[in-house]
Design a protein around this motif. Structure first.
Motif, short mmCIF file in Angstrom:
data_model
loop_
_atom_site.label_atom_id
_atom_site.label_comp_id
_atom_site.label_asym_id
_atom_site.label_seq_id
_atom_site.Cartn_x
_atom_site.Cartn_y
_atom_site.Cartn_z
N HIS A 196 -7.65 -4.45 -3.14
CA HIS A 196 -7.80 -4.83 -1.73
C HIS A 196 -6.95 -6.07 -1.43
CE1 HIS A 196 -9.59 -5.34 2.19
NE2 HIS A 196 -9.92 -6.59 1.88
N VAL A 197 -6.96 -7.03 -2.32
CA VAL A 197 -6.16 -8.24 -2.14
C VAL A 197 -4.67 -7.89 -2.16
CG1 VAL A 197 -5.50 -10.44 -3.20
CG2 VAL A 197 -7.91 -9.78 -3.06
N LEU A 198 -4.26 -6.99 -3.04
CA LEU A 198 -2.87 -6.57 -3.12
C LEU A 198 -2.44 -5.86 -1.84
CD1 LEU A 198 -0.29 -6.30 -4.82
CD2 LEU A 198 -1.20 -4.12 -5.66
N ARG A 199 -3.27 -4.95 -1.32
CA ARG A 199 -2.94 -4.25 -0.08
C ARG A 199 -2.83 -5.22 1.09
NH1 ARG A 199 -7.19 0.68 -0.49
NH2 ARG A 199 -6.28 1.66 -2.31
N THR A 200 -3.74 -6.17 1.17
CA THR A 200 -3.71 -7.15 2.25
C THR A 200 -2.45 -8.00 2.15
OG1 THR A 200 -6.12 -7.22 2.20
CG2 THR A 200 -5.01 -9.00 3.36
N THR A 201 -2.08 -8.40 0.95
CA THR A 201 -0.88 -9.22 0.74
C THR A 201 0.38 -8.44 1.13
OG1 THR A 201 -2.00 -10.34 -1.08
CG2 THR A 201 0.39 -10.60 -0.94
N VAL A 202 0.45 -7.17 0.74
CA VAL A 202 1.61 -6.34 1.08
C VAL A 202 1.69 -6.15 2.59
CG1 VAL A 202 2.59 -4.01 0.88
CG2 VAL A 202 1.73 -5.20 -1.15
N ALA A 203 0.56 -5.90 3.23
CA ALA A 203 0.55 -5.72 4.69
C ALA A 203 0.99 -7.00 5.40
CB ALA A 203 -0.83 -5.30 5.15
N ALA A 204 0.54 -8.15 4.94
CA ALA A 204 0.94 -9.42 5.54
C ALA A 204 2.43 -9.67 5.34
CB ALA A 204 0.12 -10.56 4.96
#
Length: 92
Positions: A7-15
């Protein structure tokens, strides 16, 4: 633990994508564009129809509970008269 790191990785990629290409994050043409366009007017009518349907369903739901209340009072033998004219006479 593994799920939270994904979840943290997906959020970071989206940002990162939003910062690299801010055009992706802009509002759609209905929200950002001409308020008098056909899409904006259609979206407004769609919202109005959905609110009307929701209000109608909630109104029927409330009316059903009033019906059940009246039937339960009739079942125990209480006099039930919900007309406005009878209520005005009873207070006089």
């Amino acid at each position: 633990m593994l799920g939270s790191s994904r979840h943290v990785l997906r959020t970071t990629v989206a940002a990162a994508l939003m910062l690299a290409a801010p055009q992706i994050g802009w509002a759609c043409t209905v929200c950002f564009g001409d308020p008098n366009s056909a899409m904006s007017i259609g979206a407004s009518w769609g919202i109005l129809v959905m609110i009307t349907i929701t209000a109608g369903v909630l109104g029927c739901f409330a009316r059903f509970f009033l019906y059940l209340l009246k039937r339960s009072r009739m079942a125990i033998g209480e006099r039930v008269d919900l007309s406005p004219s009878s209520q005005a006479r009873s207070h006089s």
